[in-house]
Design an enzyme around this catalytic site. Sequence first.
Site, PDB file in Angstrom:
ATOM      1  N   GLU A 107      22.089 -66.443  55.962  1.00 59.25           N
ATOM      2  CA  GLU A 107      22.359 -67.739  56.587  1.00 59.25           C
ATOM      3  C   GLU A 107      23.575 -67.713  57.504  1.00 59.25           C
ATOM      4  OE1 GLU A 107      20.240 -68.596  52.661  1.00 59.25           O
ATOM      5  OE2 GLU A 107      21.731 -67.177  53.416  1.00 59.25           O
ATOM      6  N   THR A 153      15.122 -65.190  53.985  1.00 61.22           N
ATOM      7  CA  THR A 153      15.766 -64.703  52.780  1.00 61.22           C
ATOM      8  C   THR A 153      14.735 -63.978  51.920  1.00 61.22           C
ATOM      9  OG1 THR A 153      15.317 -66.730  51.542  1.00 61.22           O
ATOM     10  CG2 THR A 153      17.356 -66.656  52.825  1.00 61.22           C
ATOM     11  N   TRP A 198      34.608 -67.419  31.113  1.00 58.76           N
ATOM     12  CA  TRP A 198      33.784 -66.770  32.135  1.00 58.76           C
ATOM     13  C   TRP A 198      34.061 -65.276  32.184  1.00 58.76           C
ATOM     14  CZ3 TRP A 198      29.832 -69.289  33.922  1.00 58.76           C
ATOM     15  CH2 TRP A 198      29.877 -70.690  34.052  1.00 58.76           C
ATOM     16  N   LYS A 215      28.952 -66.864  30.801  1.00 55.14           N
ATOM     17  CA  LYS A 215      29.822 -67.778  30.064  1.00 55.14           C
ATOM     18  C   LYS A 215      29.681 -67.491  28.574  1.00 55.14           C
ATOM     19  CE  LYS A 215      31.645 -72.433  30.191  1.00 55.14           C
ATOM     20  NZ  LYS A 215      31.535 -73.793  30.788  1.00 55.14           N
TER      21      LYS A 215
END
Length: 543
Positions: free
Chosen positions: A329, A184, A445, A440
């Site tokens: 992944e 990654t 949100w 937020k």
Amino acid sequence: MLNGLMMDAPLTLMDVLDYGAQVHPKAEVVSATVEGGVHRQNYRQTRRRVARLAHALVAQGVKPGDRVATIAWNTYRHLELYYAIAGIGAVCHTINPRLPADQMAYIVNHADDTLIFFDTTFTPLITGLRDQFPAHTRYVAMTDRAHMPEGDDLLCYEELLGGQPEHYDWPTLDENTACALCYTSGTTGNPKGALYSHRSCLLQALFALAGSNGVFRVGDRILPVVPMFHVNAWGLPYAAPLTGCSLIMPGAALDGASLFDVMDREEVTGAWGVPTVWMGLLTEMKQRGRKPGRLRQVLIGGSAPPRSMLRAFENDYGIEAMQGWGMTEMNPTGSMGILVEGEDQLPLEERLDIKSSAGRRLFGVRMKLVDDDGREVPQDGQAVGELYVKGPTVISAYFNNEEATAKAFDKDGWFATGDMASLTEDGTLHIVDRAKDLIKSGGEWISSIDLENLAAAHPDVAECAVIGVPHPKWDERPLLIVVPRPGSEPDKQALLDHMAGEIAKWQLPDDVLFVDELPHTATGKVSKRHLRDRFGGHLADAG
């Protein structure tokens, strides 16, 4: 339970190249070279060179399970390494040359690479970091003798192949044998290694073929703009030989003009890459007033493309644009934005509604959504939760990293993606945002992706990003950061007015900043961490 009476024939990657060489001998690998010029060879010639390379690797002492690294562009030699390393039971560790030096040193030591094959472009990089790499690691310049860089201990790729037999008795490998290693990008902490098996890579290619609705056709010419150092170029080096598609390798030049030229010259029919690449190509097409001759399809992955990009490809140039979603992944694809069951006959804006999603899940990839309390939420297209995935192409652990593994998987083995999403009954995935990028504000949100898509549709915006920054009253508020399109002088209020018609007033960014460029990660995504570091205090004094 009664078992089926089937032969135990493992799924391995050399079978892919053998199949392509036998069944599709006219398909070719066309490659821009680091030395200059264009190299051409068909799959049969590729198989012969892969056999020679396998002999050379064994002669250099490479053993099953050893990690052999590459720091290279998309070229025919890099493709040969993919197959030869895996074919002898070793692991091809692709390294992103754009990684920071400390991260690169970390992954080479963590992987304990036996050999590093590198394009001569990266000679200064190798020279500068060798002291930080393992003492036993040896280095192979991916070129011929005439173009070798200085260094008495450097090995020459073409000389290693010289005189080697063109046939290799490939070992019978267990299909779960490791074949590839990709780390990654390490935006937080050290990079984490995803170790792939032959089985997972081959199944990933088959799943993508099943879910791509005719994207791959015999005789097509596919250009992987996505780097081969990034999650196996999204499986294209395996999907192409299986389907009789030629691979057109662009080498190091990935700007809009260079991509247009190679697509035009080599009659490319499809190409895969990240949004920043397609921004450059769209600009070039607009300047030339046309698309590259046979280009009919692009896949956009890595990050969500703005709706305006999808519209430009489809409406202005008649190029089918589709979105793919996945993660390192997942090796890597989890969903593809195909049209099914007559959806291609819908009006453009309705088609774009579908294509603006992350697409339908691929076969073999199971998905679930989980709320903050660990409870599964409904797949009704409305409920939002963190996306978890499971399947035969998803890693079950990080390579030699128990701590990261423990954090990333639940008790039933599901992998936590870190994406907030919704799912519909038909398996269509809508990514709301990365969990860490959701804003937020006053208990509500706000999706940074939704705001970015709206802003990117403005004609004066070349690239943009939205981040949440601390606010004394609302906890967080959105801040829009824009790279203007060349030659334009965007107006802040005009841009906000452009966005206001599509969202609630409280969701609008509190401010707009104009910058010359955005920071990008090693895989081409906008680095919001760097933007937060730079602009995190911008609204600290707001009332």
